[in-house]
Design a protein around this motif. Sequence first.
Motif, PDB file in Angstrom:
ATOM      1  N   ILE A 256     -43.662 -48.926   3.446  1.00 13.73           N
ATOM      2  CA  ILE A 256     -44.474 -50.041   3.966  1.00 13.73           C
ATOM      3  C   ILE A 256     -45.844 -49.526   4.412  1.00 13.73           C
ATOM      4  O   ILE A 256     -46.876 -50.173   4.177  1.00 13.73           O
ATOM      5  N   SER A 257     -45.879 -48.347   5.043  1.00 12.36           N
ATOM      6  CA  SER A 257     -47.162 -47.784   5.489  1.00 12.36           C
ATOM      7  C   SER A 257     -48.083 -47.511   4.301  1.00 12.36           C
ATOM      8  O   SER A 257     -49.294 -47.736   4.386  1.00 12.36           O
ATOM      9  N   LEU A 258     -47.520 -47.026   3.198  1.00 11.51           N
ATOM     10  CA  LEU A 258     -48.332 -46.789   2.001  1.00 11.51           C
ATOM     11  C   LEU A 258     -48.882 -48.105   1.449  1.00 11.51           C
ATOM     12  O   LEU A 258     -50.049 -48.180   1.050  1.00 11.51           O
ATOM     13  N   LEU A 259     -48.056 -49.143   1.448  1.00 10.04           N
ATOM     14  CA  LEU A 259     -48.534 -50.443   0.950  1.00 10.04           C
ATOM     15  C   LEU A 259     -49.605 -51.011   1.876  1.00 10.04           C
ATOM     16  O   LEU A 259     -50.612 -51.549   1.421  1.00 10.04           O
ATOM     17  N   LEU A 260     -49.414 -50.881   3.180  1.00  8.70           N
ATOM     18  CA  LEU A 260     -50.385 -51.416   4.138  1.00  8.70           C
ATOM     19  C   LEU A 260     -51.709 -50.645   4.088  1.00  8.70           C
ATOM     20  O   LEU A 260     -52.783 -51.241   4.177  1.00  8.70           O
ATOM     21  N   MET A 261     -51.633 -49.339   3.985  1.00 12.88           N
ATOM     22  CA  MET A 261     -52.841 -48.531   4.150  1.00 12.88           C
ATOM     23  C   MET A 261     -53.619 -48.352   2.855  1.00 12.88           C
ATOM     24  O   MET A 261     -54.838 -48.404   2.868  1.00 12.88           O
ATOM     25  N   VAL A 262     -52.932 -48.083   1.746  1.00 11.84           N
ATOM     26  CA  VAL A 262     -53.666 -47.851   0.500  1.00 11.84           C
ATOM     27  C   VAL A 262     -53.361 -48.894  -0.556  1.00 11.84           C
ATOM     28  O   VAL A 262     -54.029 -48.952  -1.585  1.00 11.84           O
ATOM     29  N   ASP A 263     -52.345 -49.738  -0.298  1.00  7.23           N
ATOM     30  CA  ASP A 263     -52.067 -50.863  -1.188  1.00  7.23           C
ATOM     31  C   ASP A 263     -51.947 -50.414  -2.644  1.00  7.23           C
ATOM     32  O   ASP A 263     -52.555 -51.001  -3.538  1.00  7.23           O
TER      33      ASP A 263
END
Lengths: 323, 323
Positions: B249-256
Amino acid sequence: MRRGAAESGREPDRLGDQRPASRAGGARVASQRRAGSAVTARLGVDIGGTSTRAVVVDESGVIGEAEATSGRGVVAALDVVLATAQAALESAGRPTTSSIGAGVPGVVDARAGIVRHAVNLEIDEWHLREQLEDRLGLPAAVDNDVNAAALGARRALQIEESLAYLNLGTGVAAGIVGVSGVLRGARGGAGEVGHLSVDPRGPRCGCGRRGCIEAYAGGRFVDGRALFRMPAASPERQRFGWAVASAVISLLLMVDVEHVVVGGGMARSRAALLETISNGVVALEADSTFIAGLDAHRRLQVIDPGIDVAAIGAALLSRESAR
Amino acid sequence: MRRGAAESGREPDRLGDQRPASRAGGARVASQRRAGSAVTARLGVDIGGTSTRAVVVDESGVIGEAEATSGRGVVAALDVVLATAQAALESAGRPTTSSIGAGVPGVVDARAGIVRHAVNLEIDEWHLREQLEDRLGLPAAVDNDVNAAALGARRALQIEESLAYLNLGTGVAAGIVGVSGVLRGARGGAGEVGHLSVDPRGPRCGCGRRGCIEAYAGGRFVDGRALFRMPAASPERQRFGWAVASAVISLLLMVDVEHVVVGGGMARSRAALLETISNGVVALEADSTFIAGLDAHRRLQVIDPGIDVAAIGAALLSRESAR
């Protein structure tokens, strides 16, 4: 969950301290025009939930500006954009203008030029790029206002390396600019650092999640004016500083931008905000030589709240987003 | 804090199941050569803490490979790289080769071609690119093994959009590949998702911080074999799944990134790992429509552990990193 860099980050009255204010085309106008400028200029418009600000920039910087209360709904919002743009051009002495860019709070499909879910403007879907090109006859570009602010901060601070602009406004989000331009992500959602959860037992965020950084540091949860009247060592400021420092460290860990520039409504208390975030970084560094090795203090700054980063960045959009 | 995708993510013996193994130049060789291939090929070497693996790839895929125990220190490590590369070329029928790339665990300055702090190899500083070019007479490129694995996963899965390769090995880190290549960051540190803290009262990580994702999901804290023998609903697997889902989820939120591909040692139990992470995502989505809107289930996959992503990606480095 992107929210305005603009409506929460600015004290319009302060601009009057240094710049002459007048009225033109229904918009408050402040002019910094230099006589005889013949350079091609760019228009940038920051369409905030409260006010719409337009600037005209050329290589020397801001050469004209104007401001008006934002319209609600597509028709009224566009009218205000056009009037404010015209007033800013007027104040700059009607230079030859090569492009217009607009920053908008909400979900923006920069590639398609479409704004979606701009809740504060009461707009569901807005084909803004097309409308600007039709009405002004100029190449147009649109983006999220936080992405625009990141470009504006990079220009205003004359930064050549990568940077993240961390907006502490009603919400918390970052615009990320690498050496090859804005990092928008596959679905336009990059930079949502405010919704990283740093504590599963933390306060409930507007998004429903517990412990989001935004739930500690967003303007809808924290009153910045009240916060910065408290002593630096107060638990409230320490908690806020810890959350913002967590956002800064997360940006360094995940995208490794060279600079993190903090702005938005909370940056009005610039010195106190920097002190509070720095204390938070110190606390995070105390545990971990790895975190200390990120060199966050030297990579972190709080921008002068008087700089119109979102509007200036909007003026740069056409060029940057063509990449 | 980057650690090997390689040494923790592979069961060398399994390769023998499908491919003939032999010995050449001191290295174990497995050949998949097709007769008469005259296409220009690329060499890729994955220098892990335990073993060094080389592959030869052309447009059709892997056409030769070899493996040997990694050397310690600069001189021995280079000797093994060269012998393994030669053995892989031999196994591919000595095709014309245009480049060599190497992935190394540790801090790699990809622009300078220098490896620093490769602790498992007992190497402090290694001018690997220069040495490869001198010894092989080929253009060379080096990068962190996790970044190389991200390129390899993208090729192997025929993904054209952006992706993050989330390596669950001894440590936890991601390689991020956008449409314009690997996102290395200003100081080569991008993708350190394993050191995001998700709980200030969580377990102490090797880096000193509390509640790092790596402290819940890294191989030095969790025994994958034991974990995946437990029921899916066990608290241990739920906790692990929550931590890895937080990384996704952090990867999707931060770098999408459009895709998150999970690999590394934990991916040996591929189906159980996917189930565990998916359950973690479901738990995070239950609280937040915003998180649910990220559509993580469709963007997430666990890669087949039999694919040599780090070596394949290393072979692609020269072209990718020239950008």
